[in-house]
Design a protein around this motif. Structure first.
Motif, mmCIF file in Angstrom:
data_model
loop_
_atom_site.group_PDB
_atom_site.id
_atom_site.type_symbol
_atom_site.label_atom_id
_atom_site.label_comp_id
_atom_site.label_asym_id
_atom_site.label_seq_id
_atom_site.Cartn_x
_atom_site.Cartn_y
_atom_site.Cartn_z
ATOM 1 N N GLU A 10 0.794 -1.293 0.063
ATOM 2 C CA GLU A 10 -0.047 0.073 0.092
ATOM 3 C C GLU A 10 0.824 1.420 -0.089
ATOM 4 O O GLU A 10 0.467 2.234 -0.596
ATOM 5 C CB GLU A 10 -0.826 0.129 1.099
ATOM 6 N N THR A 11 2.136 1.158 0.725
ATOM 7 C CA THR A 11 2.799 2.352 0.616
ATOM 8 C C THR A 11 4.132 2.278 -0.292
ATOM 9 O O THR A 11 4.820 3.401 -0.285
ATOM 10 C CB THR A 11 3.482 2.468 2.122
ATOM 11 N N VAL A 12 3.913 1.496 -1.059
ATOM 12 C CA VAL A 12 5.466 1.257 -1.942
ATOM 13 C C VAL A 12 4.864 1.181 -3.394
ATOM 14 O O VAL A 12 3.876 0.471 -3.593
ATOM 15 C CB VAL A 12 6.092 0.191 -1.697
ATOM 16 N N GLN A 13 5.502 2.116 -4.301
ATOM 17 C CA GLN A 13 5.358 1.930 -5.717
ATOM 18 C C GLN A 13 6.596 1.757 -6.351
ATOM 19 O O GLN A 13 7.626 2.302 -6.110
ATOM 20 C CB GLN A 13 4.743 3.215 -6.240
ATOM 21 N N GLU A 14 6.481 0.645 -7.333
ATOM 22 C CA GLU A 14 7.975 0.619 -8.150
ATOM 23 C C GLU A 14 7.662 0.853 -9.597
ATOM 24 O O GLU A 14 6.556 0.450 -10.165
ATOM 25 C CB GLU A 14 8.569 -0.911 -8.021
ATOM 26 N N LEU A 15 8.680 1.559 -10.105
ATOM 27 C CA LEU A 15 8.547 1.712 -11.647
ATOM 28 C C LEU A 15 9.974 0.828 -12.205
ATOM 29 O O LEU A 15 11.098 0.944 -11.613
ATOM 30 C CB LEU A 15 8.851 3.123 -12.088
ATOM 31 N N HIS A 16 9.707 -0.015 -13.076
ATOM 32 C CA HIS A 16 10.816 -0.692 -13.576
ATOM 33 C C HIS A 16 10.886 -0.485 -15.173
ATOM 34 O O HIS A 16 9.993 -0.438 -15.670
ATOM 35 C CB HIS A 16 10.458 -2.464 -13.719
ATOM 36 N N LEU A 17 11.930 -0.076 -15.466
ATOM 37 C CA LEU A 17 12.294 0.409 -16.864
ATOM 38 C C LEU A 17 13.391 -0.523 -17.752
ATOM 39 O O LEU A 17 14.510 -0.753 -16.784
ATOM 40 C CB LEU A 17 12.897 1.641 -16.882
ATOM 41 N N TRP A 18 13.040 -0.783 -18.697
ATOM 42 C CA TRP A 18 14.227 -1.344 -19.646
ATOM 43 C C TRP A 18 14.151 -1.079 -21.043
ATOM 44 O O TRP A 18 13.104 -0.541 -21.343
ATOM 45 C CB TRP A 18 13.668 -3.102 -19.591
ATOM 46 N N PRO A 19 15.208 -1.299 -21.739
ATOM 47 C CA PRO A 19 15.499 -0.919 -23.160
ATOM 48 C C PRO A 19 14.501 -2.068 -23.987
ATOM 49 O O PRO A 19 14.218 -2.995 -23.723
ATOM 50 C CB PRO A 19 16.729 -1.116 -23.648
ATOM 51 N N HIS A 20 13.816 -1.270 -25.036
ATOM 52 C CA HIS A 20 12.925 -1.991 -25.976
ATOM 53 C C HIS A 20 13.727 -2.954 -26.817
ATOM 54 O O HIS A 20 14.680 -2.513 -27.351
ATOM 55 C CB HIS A 20 12.192 -1.101 -26.750
ATOM 56 N N ASN A 21 13.601 -4.178 -27.005
ATOM 57 C CA ASN A 21 14.134 -5.150 -27.662
ATOM 58 C C ASN A 21 13.195 -5.517 -28.995
ATOM 59 O O ASN A 21 12.319 -6.084 -28.750
ATOM 60 C CB ASN A 21 14.752 -6.239 -27.220
ATOM 61 N N SER A 22 13.247 -4.964 -29.913
ATOM 62 C CA SER A 22 12.390 -5.176 -31.253
ATOM 63 C C SER A 22 12.394 -6.534 -31.848
ATOM 64 O O SER A 22 11.703 -7.100 -32.392
ATOM 65 C CB SER A 22 12.450 -4.079 -32.137
ATOM 66 N N LEU A 23 13.695 -7.078 -31.653
ATOM 67 C CA LEU A 23 13.888 -8.608 -32.276
ATOM 68 C C LEU A 23 14.211 -9.490 -31.288
ATOM 69 O O LEU A 23 14.999 -9.400 -30.554
ATOM 70 C CB LEU A 23 15.180 -8.356 -33.163
ATOM 71 N N PRO A 24 13.229 -10.323 -31.052
ATOM 72 C CA PRO A 24 13.074 -11.572 -30.162
ATOM 73 C C PRO A 24 14.347 -12.524 -30.415
ATOM 74 O O PRO A 24 14.702 -12.601 -31.377
ATOM 75 C CB PRO A 24 11.797 -11.970 -29.770
ATOM 76 N N PRO A 25 14.754 -13.183 -29.456
ATOM 77 C CA PRO A 25 15.826 -14.215 -29.713
ATOM 78 C C PRO A 25 15.490 -15.238 -30.880
ATOM 79 O O PRO A 25 16.508 -15.470 -31.516
ATOM 80 C CB PRO A 25 15.775 -15.189 -28.475
ATOM 81 N N ARG A 26 14.072 -15.512 -31.010
ATOM 82 C CA ARG A 26 13.738 -16.376 -32.046
ATOM 83 C C ARG A 26 13.988 -15.700 -33.584
ATOM 84 O O ARG A 26 14.425 -16.141 -34.643
ATOM 85 C CB ARG A 26 12.284 -16.643 -31.903
ATOM 86 N N GLY A 27 13.849 -14.442 -33.440
ATOM 87 C CA GLY A 27 14.013 -13.595 -34.604
ATOM 88 C C GLY A 27 15.591 -13.555 -35.001
ATOM 89 O O GLY A 27 15.689 -13.237 -36.289
ATOM 90 N N VAL A 28 16.272 -13.272 -34.025
ATOM 91 C CA VAL A 28 17.611 -13.360 -34.173
ATOM 92 C C VAL A 28 18.165 -14.544 -35.001
ATOM 93 O O VAL A 28 18.997 -14.503 -35.934
ATOM 94 C CB VAL A 28 18.494 -13.132 -32.887
ATOM 95 N N MET A 29 17.638 -15.596 -34.527
ATOM 96 C CA MET A 29 17.866 -17.015 -34.874
ATOM 97 C C MET A 29 17.449 -17.002 -36.573
ATOM 98 O O MET A 29 18.184 -17.398 -37.610
ATOM 99 C CB MET A 29 17.386 -17.962 -34.407
ATOM 100 N N ALA A 30 16.293 -16.642 -36.763
ATOM 101 C CA ALA A 30 15.917 -16.580 -38.106
ATOM 102 C C ALA A 30 16.733 -15.557 -39.008
ATOM 103 O O ALA A 30 16.671 -16.121 -40.197
ATOM 104 C CB ALA A 30 14.341 -16.116 -38.253
ATOM 105 N N ALA A 31 17.017 -14.401 -38.624
ATOM 106 C CA ALA A 31 17.553 -13.534 -39.316
ATOM 107 C C ALA A 31 19.150 -14.129 -39.602
ATOM 108 O O ALA A 31 19.430 -14.046 -41.078
ATOM 109 C CB ALA A 31 17.892 -12.283 -38.682
ATOM 110 N N VAL A 32 19.694 -14.791 -38.658
ATOM 111 C CA VAL A 32 20.986 -15.230 -38.888
ATOM 112 C C VAL A 32 20.911 -16.668 -39.753
ATOM 113 O O VAL A 32 21.717 -16.663 -41.030
ATOM 114 C CB VAL A 32 21.862 -15.952 -37.524
ATOM 115 N N LEU A 33 20.032 -17.415 -39.622
ATOM 116 C CA LEU A 33 19.752 -18.447 -40.567
ATOM 117 C C LEU A 33 19.343 -18.070 -42.005
ATOM 118 O O LEU A 33 19.783 -18.559 -43.078
ATOM 119 C CB LEU A 33 18.732 -19.462 -40.021
ATOM 120 N N GLY A 34 18.505 -16.865 -42.234
ATOM 121 C CA GLY A 34 18.197 -16.507 -43.527
ATOM 122 C C GLY A 34 19.224 -15.893 -44.232
ATOM 123 O O GLY A 34 19.332 -16.095 -45.565
#
Length: 165
Positions: A10-34
């Protein structure tokens, strides 16, 4: 948005911030294999000749270079900022990609967000001011996300009113 407000109590608020990653790990694998698959197409014409061994190292170097670049990008974006607001304290912890942790804390009454429209390393640069220091928050966010973050910080960082007991 690559940030999220949480309310652990009730008395605590937390803000979590992280950089946006537009390419997920599966996308990296697909790009390299492509890239590898597209790089092998020209080698089909020289299959069985000595030229194949002349082209193969360059295709493998291109694929390796792409993979290393994407991995380095992921490593540099592996960071997290956590702003914790209690009734009387503001505490910011930044977990950097190489494991180093930076901390800032201040009496919440004196802490305030500040937006630098110009003059910062990025447009609409957001900082927190208090305890004699000014620290950045969310510099890795896009310009629109920093504007929205600033507006939310102005609302959330107001000192909670204390009712007379």
């Amino acid at each position: 948005m690559p940030y999220d407000w949480k309310r652990p109590s009730e008395t605590v608020q937390e803000l979590h911030l992280w950089p946006h990653n537009s390419l997920p790990p599966r996308g990296v694998m697909a790009a390299v294999l492509g890239v590898f698959a597209l790089g092998t197409i020209p080698m089909l014409a020289v299959l069985g000749s000595v030229l194949l061994w002349g082209l193969l190292p360059f295709v493998l170097l291109a694929v390796l270079g792409l993979w290393l670049a994407l991995e380095m990008n992921y490593r540099h974006r592996r960071m997290l900022e956590v702003l914790t607001l209690t009734d009387d304290q503001a505490h910011l912890v930044r977990h950097n990609p190489r494991g180093r942790i930076q901390e800032w804390h201040c009496n919440r009454y004196w802490a305030r967000p500040e937006m630098h429209k110009l003059g910062g390393p990025v447009p609409n640069y957001v900082t927190l001011i208090g305890a004699g220091r000014e620290v950045e928050i969310g510099a890795f966010l896009s310009e629109d996300e920093r504007i929205a973050l600033y507006d939310e910080l102005v609302l959330k960082m107001r000192v909670p009113s204390v009712s007379p007991g």
